[in-house]
Design an enzyme around this catalytic site. Sequence first.
Site, PDB file in Angstrom:
ATOM      1  N   GLU A   1       3.406  -7.498 -59.769  1.00 61.48           N
ATOM      2  CA  GLU A   1       4.720  -6.806 -59.621  1.00 61.48           C
ATOM      3  C   GLU A   1       5.025  -5.891 -60.837  1.00 61.48           C
ATOM      4  O   GLU A   1       5.503  -4.624 -60.605  1.00 61.48           O
ATOM      5  CB  GLU A   1       5.719  -7.893 -59.661  1.00 61.48           C
ATOM      6  CG  GLU A   1       5.922  -8.675 -58.232  1.00 61.48           C
ATOM      7  CD  GLU A   1       7.306  -9.324 -57.942  1.00 61.48           C
ATOM      8  OE1 GLU A   1       8.346  -8.764 -58.748  1.00 61.48           O
ATOM      9  OE2 GLU A   1       7.270 -10.298 -57.600  1.00 61.48           O
TER      10      GLU A   1
ATOM     11  N   SER B   1     -12.182 -18.577 -55.984  1.00 61.66           N
ATOM     12  CA  SER B   1     -12.866 -19.984 -55.582  1.00 61.66           C
ATOM     13  C   SER B   1     -13.293 -19.664 -54.093  1.00 61.66           C
ATOM     14  O   SER B   1     -12.946 -18.268 -53.476  1.00 61.66           O
ATOM     15  CB  SER B   1     -11.800 -21.100 -55.349  1.00 61.66           C
ATOM     16  OG  SER B   1     -11.379 -21.299 -56.611  1.00 61.66           O
TER      17      SER B   1
ATOM     18  N   ASP C   1       2.410 -15.488 -52.158  1.00 63.42           N
ATOM     19  CA  ASP C   1       3.535 -14.777 -52.928  1.00 63.42           C
ATOM     20  C   ASP C   1       4.605 -15.935 -53.451  1.00 63.42           C
ATOM     21  O   ASP C   1       5.630 -15.936 -52.644  1.00 63.42           O
ATOM     22  CB  ASP C   1       3.923 -13.524 -52.538  1.00 63.42           C
ATOM     23  CG  ASP C   1       4.879 -12.979 -53.390  1.00 63.42           C
ATOM     24  OD1 ASP C   1       4.971 -13.310 -54.553  1.00 63.42           O
ATOM     25  OD2 ASP C   1       5.342 -11.823 -52.970  1.00 63.42           O
TER      26      ASP C   1
ATOM     27  N   ASP D   1       8.795 -14.022 -57.735  1.00 67.60           N
ATOM     28  CA  ASP D   1       9.636 -12.827 -57.733  1.00 67.60           C
ATOM     29  C   ASP D   1      10.062 -12.505 -59.010  1.00 67.60           C
ATOM     30  O   ASP D   1      10.805 -13.624 -59.580  1.00 67.60           O
ATOM     31  CB  ASP D   1      10.581 -12.988 -56.657  1.00 67.60           C
ATOM     32  CG  ASP D   1       9.861 -12.474 -55.146  1.00 67.60           C
ATOM     33  OD1 ASP D   1       8.768 -12.211 -55.121  1.00 67.60           O
ATOM     34  OD2 ASP D   1      10.717 -12.653 -54.217  1.00 67.60           O
TER      35      ASP D   1
END
Length: 822
Positions: free
Chosen positions: A195, A264, A336, A339
């Site tokens: 972000e 991974s 996600d 924030d």
Amino acid sequence: MRLVFRWLVRLASAAILLTVLAVALVYYLASRSLPDYAKTLTVPEITADVEIVRDNSNVPHIFARADRDAFFGLGYAHAQDRLWQMMILRRTAQGRLSELFGRRTVETDTLIRRLDLYNLARASVEHQTPETLDALDAYAAGVNARIDEINARSLGRGAPEFFLFDARLPPWQPADSLAVIKVMALQLSGHLSEEVLRARTSLALDDADRLADILPDIPGDGVAALPEYAALAPGASRHAARAPSEARRAFLSPLPERGLAGASNAWAAAPDRSASGSTLLAGDPHLQLTAPSIWYLARLQLSSGGVIGGTIPGIPAIMVGRSERLGWAITSSYLDDQDLHLEELDPEDPQRYRTPDGWAEFETRRSIIEIADDQPITVTLRWTENGPVLPGSVYDLGAITPPGHVMSLAWTALSGRDTSMSAAVGLMSAENVDSAIELSDMFVAPSQNLTLIDDETVAMKTVGVMPRRNANHQSKGRLPSPGWIENNRWQGRLPFAENPEFVAPAGGIVGNTNNKVIDRDFPRHMSFEWGDSQRVMRWQSMMQGREVHTRDSFIEAQLDTVSPAARTLLPLIGADLWFTGEAAPEGTPDRRRAEALNLLADWNGEMNEHLPEPLIYAAWLRALQDRLIRDELGPLADEYDHVEPLFIERVFRDVDGAAVWCDVVRSAREETCTDIARLALDDALVWIDETYGTQLGSLRWGDAHQATHDHPVLGEVPVLRYFVNIRQSTSGGDHTLLRGRTSGRDPDPFRNVHGAGYRGVYDFADPDSSVFINSTGQSGHFLSRHYDDLGQLWRRGEYIPMSLDPELARAASVGITRLVAD
């Protein structure tokens, strides 16, 4: 003169003798902490005797009559081999590193205190299942039994590092184990840095349309247009966004560098895609390479049966591995779950911030950080309704924060009701794939893709809390957004049923290389950022290339070193350079360029440590990306320290006008992409000549791509670093299934710093033929032969048996520890 000579000889002899005595004393004290694996110890906290059999690779096989006693044995074994590592993890979670390391870790401690990880872990203890609470208590008792033994028998303080840093060893508590999981969640969370970088780049670019080039979206549906960051944060400075980064990774910080937040591989085959007629599973979780590895191999005998695999010291669970009925592997899901929110300060009272309902007081608390050899400092911790307020030094947040504002973080791991530990403990006793998926609802953070097999079924389920966002969120969670606007705030969590799930697929194979797994539209999208757009292509080819698979074919895929990025990009960037021009004289740049192109023309993209082509390719692509973006981004280009294949491909295919990046803004003429490709190749060859000074054909990728298993504390100490750091020439690269993520930073941009610290392949047709390995060894003691004995096997792509047969464990054991009930 003779007298002077005689005294010089005497003084020199005395100095040598004192040095020898000092070295002998240091060795004696350090060696006192080497564990004795063949002994009997009476302890009061167990209900019946426990036996810890160390096989010839020093993997502990823990046999007990009750589950509680087995967890006690695991805690004891972890403390025998990794006590220093455990204590550092605990101090990291507590924000108490500066008590040992002084001002070097104040920034790290301050951030952790602001996140309040340890208090959240303590609050989460009471929310665990009864079985997990019992496991946590027993595990802590096992760790403390080892600490008591060290103190009672003067066993060198438990690890050599404790002689250098006078650390107290308070008893281990259940909350400490939960705190370790939260530290791991922080290491595996990368959306915060993404972000910030997206916001800085949005401010720095003069053409907003070019943001989709340099930070490309993985192809697929579900991506919507975003506002410019300047519209979300009026007053944010374009100059500050372009300025050189002032953020540097703080000492022992668990915050991941961009691109190193976890990766991974994992894949599984159903019986009809397996030559043996049963299921197969391969998994290799990727983390920062350290010495010792974060992974510790162990086997537990529980009432539900045997379970074996990779553990993390401090956590009483097999995190990856298999039981008698179930196998599981984990990959970073890239969900996600973070924030950033802009919080506007009240101009009349900066102790208040703006909310949808008006001005509100920050939740504040003072915290004292004790500092070794210095005065303590007091920091004021502030929380908003959206989450904790972060300092401007975190990923250069200050560069995108307008005056009169601060940044807060919403993150799923900031929960005082985190039951991830209960999910991990429960998984070891799960009966089958369905029951494993059902109990994995308790995972909170970090989010992972859980790949599962039983003897009939294969599946993959994304676990961890998915935040519920409003469909009208201004930035869709991709940019910091105003926290006082209701639509930008989280609205709870999505139901667990919304997490992506693939059970018994028709094709018989599931897998993940951190690639995009779902195309749902926002806000049910899962993520806009993914960790892989390249490795998955090679994986698909290898899986589809065989009708049925075996353990060996899964190992072959796990160790594959072919770069699909190299195969795609080289024909693009070299299209107008191959075999063109006149023959050039020996020693000229044109001749050297032709030699490099001739080598690359015959190369199949294999990133083999013994070949020169991978180094030429990697240096060329690095120089090319820098030339493409440096004039537009200025110093901000330093943050793009890894090649983004999708960006290069967009530019050279001129997708949506992306070829404009090839023109140098500050030059009078208009450069073509061929011009830039040629100049970048020359840059790369100059760098290679200055760095290695040898003929191109004599270069070795492995000389540049050395795996750096460095001790996090002693790795930079003169002399000691030669004993504690492990360096190995390795194959692979950023975009191969055998992933060896490069550092991207000068002076050694191609060092292998992030990779598979654990590899495992499980065959349910013959479970005892399953294999696993960790990247260094079982011991954290650098004087132990088990400190690095598995490292060479790991480097060569070899494994050790993963057997639950007690007799095989005893056959060539290095010692048996018997814990006797008092």
